[in-house]
Design a protein around this motif. Structure first.
Motif, PDB file in Angstrom:
ATOM      1  N   LEU A 121     -23.448  26.634 -24.650  1.00  0.00           N
ATOM      2  CA  LEU A 121     -23.953  25.488 -25.420  1.00  0.00           C
ATOM      3  C   LEU A 121     -25.244  24.955 -24.814  1.00  0.00           C
ATOM      4  O   LEU A 121     -26.183  24.602 -25.510  1.00  0.00           O
ATOM      5  N   LEU A 148     -35.652  22.403 -38.083  1.00  0.00           N
ATOM      6  CA  LEU A 148     -36.567  23.534 -37.933  1.00  0.00           C
ATOM      7  C   LEU A 148     -36.840  24.201 -39.268  1.00  0.00           C
ATOM      8  O   LEU A 148     -37.953  24.579 -39.577  1.00  0.00           O
ATOM      9  N   LEU A 189     -33.736  12.373 -28.214  1.00  0.00           N
ATOM     10  CA  LEU A 189     -32.976  13.612 -28.222  1.00  0.00           C
ATOM     11  C   LEU A 189     -32.819  14.162 -26.812  1.00  0.00           C
ATOM     12  O   LEU A 189     -31.744  14.589 -26.407  1.00  0.00           O
ATOM     13  N   ILE A 218     -30.701  20.203 -35.617  1.00  0.00           N
ATOM     14  CA  ILE A 218     -31.914  20.836 -35.099  1.00  0.00           C
ATOM     15  C   ILE A 218     -32.314  22.006 -35.986  1.00  0.00           C
ATOM     16  O   ILE A 218     -33.470  22.156 -36.363  1.00  0.00           O
ATOM     17  N   TYR A 266     -25.137  14.303 -22.186  1.00  0.00           N
ATOM     18  CA  TYR A 266     -23.970  15.166 -22.397  1.00  0.00           C
ATOM     19  C   TYR A 266     -24.038  16.467 -21.599  1.00  0.00           C
ATOM     20  O   TYR A 266     -23.141  17.296 -21.670  1.00  0.00           O
ATOM     21  N   VAL A 279     -22.195  18.448 -30.067  1.00  0.00           N
ATOM     22  CA  VAL A 279     -23.219  19.475 -29.843  1.00  0.00           C
ATOM     23  C   VAL A 279     -23.409  20.325 -31.085  1.00  0.00           C
ATOM     24  O   VAL A 279     -24.539  20.663 -31.472  1.00  0.00           O
ATOM     25  N   VAL A 317     -30.212  12.104 -25.045  1.00  0.00           N
ATOM     26  CA  VAL A 317     -28.845  12.454 -25.463  1.00  0.00           C
ATOM     27  C   VAL A 317     -28.433  13.791 -24.852  1.00  0.00           C
ATOM     28  O   VAL A 317     -27.337  13.951 -24.332  1.00  0.00           O
ATOM     29  N   ASP A 377     -21.103  17.956 -19.435  1.00  0.00           N
ATOM     30  CA  ASP A 377     -19.859  18.377 -20.070  1.00  0.00           C
ATOM     31  C   ASP A 377     -19.995  19.636 -20.924  1.00  0.00           C
ATOM     32  O   ASP A 377     -19.036  20.096 -21.524  1.00  0.00           O
ATOM     33  N   MET A 378     -21.175  20.196 -21.011  1.00  0.00           N
ATOM     34  CA  MET A 378     -21.368  21.346 -21.901  1.00  0.00           C
ATOM     35  C   MET A 378     -21.033  22.659 -21.209  1.00  0.00           C
ATOM     36  O   MET A 378     -21.196  22.793 -20.005  1.00  0.00           O
ATOM     37  N   HIS A 385     -27.973  27.316 -25.754  1.00  0.00           N
ATOM     38  CA  HIS A 385     -28.285  27.189 -27.171  1.00  0.00           C
ATOM     39  C   HIS A 385     -29.127  25.935 -27.440  1.00  0.00           C
ATOM     40  O   HIS A 385     -30.158  25.973 -28.117  1.00  0.00           O
ATOM     41  N   LEU A 386     -28.669  24.835 -26.884  1.00  0.00           N
ATOM     42  CA  LEU A 386     -29.379  23.579 -27.121  1.00  0.00           C
ATOM     43  C   LEU A 386     -30.753  23.570 -26.468  1.00  0.00           C
ATOM     44  O   LEU A 386     -31.722  23.064 -27.037  1.00  0.00           O
ATOM     45  N   PHE A 393     -37.916  24.988 -29.047  1.00  0.00           N
ATOM     46  CA  PHE A 393     -38.503  25.289 -30.356  1.00  0.00           C
ATOM     47  C   PHE A 393     -38.927  24.010 -31.056  1.00  0.00           C
ATOM     48  O   PHE A 393     -39.993  23.913 -31.643  1.00  0.00           O
ATOM     49  N   LEU A 394     -38.028  23.022 -30.954  1.00  0.00           N
ATOM     50  CA  LEU A 394     -38.267  21.759 -31.642  1.00  0.00           C
ATOM     51  C   LEU A 394     -39.528  21.083 -31.134  1.00  0.00           C
ATOM     52  O   LEU A 394     -40.348  20.596 -31.897  1.00  0.00           O
ATOM     53  N   SER A 407     -33.080  25.518 -28.615  1.00  0.00           N
ATOM     54  CA  SER A 407     -33.391  24.744 -29.825  1.00  0.00           C
ATOM     55  C   SER A 407     -34.388  23.640 -29.531  1.00  0.00           C
ATOM     56  O   SER A 407     -35.319  23.395 -30.293  1.00  0.00           O
ATOM     57  N   LEU A 408     -34.156  22.988 -28.379  1.00  0.00           N
ATOM     58  CA  LEU A 408     -35.018  21.859 -28.012  1.00  0.00           C
ATOM     59  C   LEU A 408     -36.450  22.320 -27.752  1.00  0.00           C
ATOM     60  O   LEU A 408     -37.418  21.677 -28.178  1.00  0.00           O
ATOM     61  N   PHE A 412     -35.130  13.789 -39.761  1.00  0.00           N
ATOM     62  CA  PHE A 412     -34.389  13.556 -38.533  1.00  0.00           C
ATOM     63  C   PHE A 412     -35.268  13.182 -37.343  1.00  0.00           C
ATOM     64  O   PHE A 412     -34.961  12.275 -36.595  1.00  0.00           O
ATOM     65  N   LEU A 413     -36.313  13.928 -37.178  1.00  0.00           N
ATOM     66  CA  LEU A 413     -37.086  13.770 -35.961  1.00  0.00           C
ATOM     67  C   LEU A 413     -38.546  13.653 -36.325  1.00  0.00           C
ATOM     68  O   LEU A 413     -39.261  14.630 -36.404  1.00  0.00           O
ATOM     69  N   GLN A 453     -17.383  16.241 -27.268  1.00  0.00           N
ATOM     70  CA  GLN A 453     -18.738  16.670 -26.953  1.00  0.00           C
ATOM     71  C   GLN A 453     -19.102  17.947 -27.705  1.00  0.00           C
ATOM     72  O   GLN A 453     -20.228  18.123 -28.141  1.00  0.00           O
TER      73      GLN A 453
END
Lengths: 373, 152
Positions: free
Chosen positions: A29, B18, A14, B14, A21, B7, A17, A24-25, A32-33, A39-40, A36-37, A4-5, B3
């Motif tokens: 969320l 990981l 990423l 993701i 968004y 997400v 993106v 609107d989250m 959470h994102l 960590f990524l 994750s980002l 993926f990445l 959305q």
């Protein structure tokens, strides 16, 4: 990760993106994102460039040597190798490995990490490697086959399956400073363009037994024919590995008592021309003397001919050694159990070892069967 | 709505990425510039520092030199923790033939090589309780090998 990445550009996409968004989250969320980002970013090897030496040490040095002088793997620091292969060849080799020929596929590394390793490998021979065109060579395969049999098969095998054994110096004298590579290997064929194969055939590779076949009397047309023959290996399905879905254990239930079963196992081992090295309790050496669990008995055994055969195929086989059968008494049952050599062999990516382990699987199965009959 | 789905899919990707990143090699190997006696000593010392006990050191070299091998320095080091071995052999008998864990160590010219199998390769979805031990062994082995690599 690479699916993926696989690089910095993907991370940038990423982040874009994510930002797009973001409005609107919901808060959860977003949190959470964001986590994750973060960590990524730490897992994609963005800092890998500086760590080529460390990555090489962790993933490659055990086989190829700390300074690339070789071992179970080829000597990467050899100047003729360095100038004769492209970065693309190295990257594809790291990614796909050589199925059945020890070199594993490092699919878990990111592109940045692979690039960092290649950069480190290149640091041993400053200068620019050859560049090859993507030109496909179209020669006479039939004639190439004849020339291959006359000039190449002695080292690379009649079907291009490569020399036997592993590596350069691995703990024993070698007839050759490197083991001739398997030219019919899918990993090799995917990594090496026609022009690379042609160049090696024309110039040879100094520091290895690979000589210049121009100097040996072949014409450029002959060499093109050989290259076409080597490329034709792609059309011949490479034999699949013996190992498919092997079970972890070889097990049998004994109708006898524990002591009787241990004696039966020992007799069966001797009957197979193996020598008993030692019989001990499973937790012996860990538990205080006299406090061992006497219902778990391990019988170690060996056959020196088989041992030497195994070491000649792959010196890492110490992990199989010594051969072992365990007898345990549990809930009124006496079980005879052993490792499955074929289960273990799949970790080594070595077709020759698979064959030996197939033989050893049969030996173990016979001993277990005889001892529990 | 659109959305939210996006997400969720992105999060799944993701997480997958990981988990892929933590995928490891099947064999854990290390090379050290140390000579065999130095590396052997350091290995045992480091294993003990991680609270394991060496249960046995098996020589593999008997007859190797006579068979044409250039080295006679080849050992297999077995190690474990008594309580863990007792517990695993009781609760997870499918692992019995593979314990105590072992590391093969041998000389290659002036270097020494160490090799073991990634314990997590023996993880079994039918016995998830064993994973915490296998994971811990893996972490400890990686630390032990890192120490050996850095001990040049």
């Amino acid at each position: 990760m690479s699916v993926f990445l696989s690089g910095q550009a993907d991370i940038v996409k990423l982040v874009f993106v994510y930002h797009h968004y973001y409005q609107d989250m919901t808060l959860s969320l977003k949190t959470h994102l964001f986590i994750s980002l973060v960590f990524l970013l730490f897992n994609t090897g963005l800092h890998a460039e500086e760590n080529g030496k460390q990555l090489y040490s962790n993933h490659c040095a055990a086989c190829h040597g700390i300074q690339g002088t070789g071992g179970v793997g080829v000597p990467l620091a050899l100047p003729d190798f360095q100038y004769g292969v492209t970065n693309d060849y190295l990257i594809k080799t790291i990614r796909s490995g050589r199925p059945g020929r020890v070199m594993p596929a490092f699919t878990q590394l990111t592109n940045s990490e692979v690039n960092a390793i290649v950069k480190h490998i290149r640091s041993w021979a400053p200068g620019k490697p050859f560049k090859y065109s993507d030109k496909k060579i179209s020669g006479d395969i039939k004639h190439g086959k004849k020339l291959f049999a006359q000039n190449c098969a002695v080292c690379h095998g009649a079907n291009g399956q490569g020399g036997q054994g592993t590596g350069v110096t691995f703990s024993r004298p070698r007839d050759l400073p490197v083991i001739a590579p398997a030219l019919n290997n899918t990993g090799f064929l995917a990594a090496a363009p026609d022009m690379l194969i042609k160049t090696v055939l024309m110039n040879g590779r100094e520091g290895t037994p690979m000589v210049s076949f121009l100097k040996q009397g072949l014409s450029e047309k002959d060499i093109d024919d050989v290259v076409s023959y080597v490329r034709s290996f792609e059309k011949t399905p490479h034999p699949k590995r013996i190992i498919t879905n092997e079970s972890l254990l070889i097990t049998g239930e004994s109708p006898r008592t524990l002591d009787e079963t241990v004696a039966a196992v020992q007799r069966a081992i001797v009957g197979k021309n193996f020598r008993i090295i030692r019989t001990q309790f499973l937790n012996q050496g860990l538990a205080a003397e006299g406090k061992e669990n006497r219902k778990q008995v391990v019988i170690y055994f060996c056959n020196f001919n088989t041992l030497n055969r195994a070491l000649a195929i792959d010196p890492r086989v110490g992990l199989f050694l010594p051969c072992r059968i365990t007898v345990i008494e549990k809930e009124g049952k006496v079980l005879v159990t052993s490792t499955n050599p074929l289960y273990m062999s799949k970790f080594f990516n070595n077709e020759e070892l698979d064959k030996l382990c197939e033989d050893m699987h049969q030996v173990y199965a016979d001993i277990v069967e005889e001892a529990t009959f | 709505m659109k959305q939210t789905i996006f997400v969720k899919v992105l999060s799944a990707c993701i997480l997958f990425a990981l988990s892929s990143a933590s995928y490891a090699e099947e064999l854990i190997m290390a090379r050290t510039n140390q000579t065999f006696p130095e590396a052997m000593s350091k290995l045992q010392e480091t294993i003990i520092k991680h609270d394991y006990k060496i249960s046995r050191v098996q020589r593999i070299d008997i007859g190797l030199t006579k068979s044409g091998f250039a080295t006679d320095k080849y050992r297999v080091v077995f190690f474990g923790k008594e309580k863990e071995i007792d517990l695993i052999s009781e609760k997870y008998p499918h692992l019995i033939p593979y314990i105590p864990w072992k590391i093969a160590i041998f000389a290659e010219q002036d270097n020494t090589l160490l090799i073991t199998v990634d314990p997590m390769r023996f993880s079994d979805k039918n016995h998830p309780g064993a994973d915490k031990y296998l994971e811990q062994w893996k972490k400890d082995i990686e630390k032990v090998f890192a120490t050996l690599r850095d001990s040049d």
